[in-house]
Write a protein that holds these residues in place. Structure first.
Motif, PDB file in Angstrom:
ATOM      1  N   MET A   1       0.843  -1.180   0.000  1.00  0.00           N
ATOM      2  CA  MET A   1       0.000   0.000   0.000  1.00  0.00           C
ATOM      3  C   MET A   1       0.885   1.238   0.000  1.00  0.00           C
ATOM      4  N   GLN A   2       0.462   2.221  -0.752  1.00  0.00           N
ATOM      5  CA  GLN A   2       1.154   3.502  -0.821  1.00  0.00           C
ATOM      6  C   GLN A   2       0.195   4.576  -0.305  1.00  0.00           C
ATOM      7  N   LEU A   3       0.748   5.565   0.411  1.00  0.00           N
ATOM      8  CA  LEU A   3      -0.060   6.693   0.852  1.00  0.00           C
ATOM      9  C   LEU A   3       0.358   7.936   0.085  1.00  0.00           C
ATOM     10  N   LYS A   4      -0.623   8.737  -0.281  1.00  0.00           N
ATOM     11  CA  LYS A   4      -0.348   9.997  -0.966  1.00  0.00           C
ATOM     12  C   LYS A   4      -1.056  11.112  -0.210  1.00  0.00           C
ATOM     13  N   HIS A   5      -0.316  12.196   0.097  1.00  0.00           N
ATOM     14  CA  HIS A   5      -0.859  13.342   0.820  1.00  0.00           C
ATOM     15  C   HIS A   5      -1.128  14.465  -0.171  1.00  0.00           C
ATOM     16  N   ILE A   6      -2.338  14.985  -0.141  1.00  0.00           N
ATOM     17  CA  ILE A   6      -2.730  16.106  -1.001  1.00  0.00           C
ATOM     18  C   ILE A   6      -3.254  17.219  -0.108  1.00  0.00           C
ATOM     19  N   LYS A   7      -2.740  18.435  -0.316  1.00  0.00           N
ATOM     20  CA  LYS A   7      -3.162  19.580   0.485  1.00  0.00           C
ATOM     21  C   LYS A   7      -4.295  20.305  -0.236  1.00  0.00           C
ATOM     22  N   SER A   8      -5.474  19.761  -0.126  1.00  0.00           N
ATOM     23  CA  SER A   8      -6.645  20.332  -0.778  1.00  0.00           C
ATOM     24  C   SER A   8      -7.892  19.617  -0.261  1.00  0.00           C
ATOM     25  N   LEU A   9      -9.011  20.275  -0.340  1.00  0.00           N
ATOM     26  CA  LEU A   9     -10.288  19.642  -0.011  1.00  0.00           C
ATOM     27  C   LEU A   9     -10.878  18.956  -1.242  1.00  0.00           C
ATOM     28  N   GLN A  10     -10.745  19.616  -2.385  1.00  0.00           N
ATOM     29  CA  GLN A  10     -11.329  19.092  -3.614  1.00  0.00           C
ATOM     30  C   GLN A  10     -10.252  18.435  -4.474  1.00  0.00           C
ATOM     31  N   LEU A  11     -10.466  17.187  -4.790  1.00  0.00           N
ATOM     32  CA  LEU A  11      -9.516  16.434  -5.599  1.00  0.00           C
ATOM     33  C   LEU A  11      -9.831  16.610  -7.083  1.00  0.00           C
ATOM     34  N   SER A  12      -8.802  16.500  -7.905  1.00  0.00           N
ATOM     35  CA  SER A  12      -8.989  16.624  -9.352  1.00  0.00           C
ATOM     36  C   SER A  12      -9.787  15.433  -9.884  1.00  0.00           C
ATOM     37  N   LYS A  13     -10.381  15.606 -11.048  1.00  0.00           N
ATOM     38  CA  LYS A  13     -11.132  14.520 -11.688  1.00  0.00           C
ATOM     39  C   LYS A  13     -10.231  13.332 -11.971  1.00  0.00           C
TER      40      LYS A  13
ATOM     41  N   ILE B   1      -4.899   7.191   9.876  1.00  0.00           N
ATOM     42  CA  ILE B   1      -5.056   7.980  11.102  1.00  0.00           C
ATOM     43  C   ILE B   1      -3.690   8.379  11.648  1.00  0.00           C
ATOM     44  N   GLU B   2      -2.784   7.417  11.768  1.00  0.00           N
ATOM     45  CA  GLU B   2      -1.467   7.716  12.330  1.00  0.00           C
ATOM     46  C   GLU B   2      -0.694   8.693  11.448  1.00  0.00           C
ATOM     47  N   ASP B   3      -0.761   8.530  10.141  1.00  0.00           N
ATOM     48  CA  ASP B   3      -0.052   9.458   9.251  1.00  0.00           C
ATOM     49  C   ASP B   3      -0.650  10.863   9.316  1.00  0.00           C
ATOM     50  N   SER B   4      -1.966  10.970   9.480  1.00  0.00           N
ATOM     51  CA  SER B   4      -2.571  12.301   9.606  1.00  0.00           C
ATOM     52  C   SER B   4      -2.085  12.991  10.885  1.00  0.00           C
ATOM     53  N   ILE B   5      -1.872  12.242  11.932  1.00  0.00           N
ATOM     54  CA  ILE B   5      -1.336  12.805  13.179  1.00  0.00           C
ATOM     55  C   ILE B   5       0.119  13.224  12.976  1.00  0.00           C
ATOM     56  N   HIS B   6       0.910  12.400  12.298  1.00  0.00           N
ATOM     57  CA  HIS B   6       2.312  12.756  12.018  1.00  0.00           C
ATOM     58  C   HIS B   6       2.394  14.038  11.179  1.00  0.00           C
TER      59      HIS B   6
ATOM     60  N   ILE C   1      -5.522  -0.361   7.139  1.00  0.00           N
ATOM     61  CA  ILE C   1      -5.432   0.824   6.283  1.00  0.00           C
ATOM     62  C   ILE C   1      -5.917   2.058   7.027  1.00  0.00           C
ATOM     63  N   ALA C   2      -7.037   1.963   7.716  1.00  0.00           N
ATOM     64  CA  ALA C   2      -7.553   3.110   8.479  1.00  0.00           C
ATOM     65  C   ALA C   2      -6.557   3.520   9.558  1.00  0.00           C
TER      66      ALA C   2
END
Length: 156
Positions: free
Chosen positions: A1-13, A98-103, A93-94
């Motif tokens: 599994m890979q995690l990707k962080h995006i700094k936005s509320l709305q994601l592109s199509k 969760i842990e990455d969002s805290i980091h 996965i959850a």
């Protein structure tokens, strides 16, 4: 599994198109509700401040199978929404989201967190206990305020 962080509320199509159908449907409902919430309760334009909004995506074999939304406001991180495709649940996965969002929040010098969960159910009760464990052990230098089932619990 890979995690990707995006700094936005709305994601592109293009990004949304890589989601499983279940995750896409959940994201679209979430986005509609979240935009309405921000427009009703926050200053105008808040929903488009990219340095405030964060989405973590869980990607398995090129497909987005989960997302986690959290945002920063007044020195606090609101850990808001986590959704994992039902075919990928029970694989931590959850927990990873969760842990990455805290980091990420810690990297932004935030150590106060607010979690709000609606009515009681089995999944939310499990999530409530997960946050308690994280707050008491792994992230014990942070403060977690959890609103769940009409109660407020402060940890840390």
């Amino acid at each position: 599994m890979q995690l990707k962080h995006i700094k936005s509320l709305q994601l592109s199509k293009a990004i949304v198109s890589k989601m499983t159908m279940e995750v896409r449907n959940e994201y679209e409902v979430f986005l509609e509700n979240q935009l309405m919430f921000f427009r009703d309760f926050f200053p105008s334009g808040y929903e488009s401040l990219d340095d405030t909004h964060n989405i973590l995506l869980a990607i398995v074999e090129g497909e987005i199978v989960a997302f986690r939304y959290f945002y920063f406001y007044n020195g606090v991180c609101e850990l808001f929404n986590t959704y994992v495709d039902s075919a990928y649940r029970r694989q931590s996965i959850a927990t990873q989201l969760i842990e990455d969002s805290i980091h990420i929040s810690h990297q932004n010098r935030l150590n106060k967190f607010v979690i709000r969960m609606a009515s009681e159910n089995v999944e939310r009760t499990g999530l409530y206990h997960k946050y308690k464990v994280l707050g008491n052990h792994k992230f014990n230098t942070s403060q977690f305020t959890i609103y769940y089932a009409g109660k407020e619990t402060v940890i840390g």
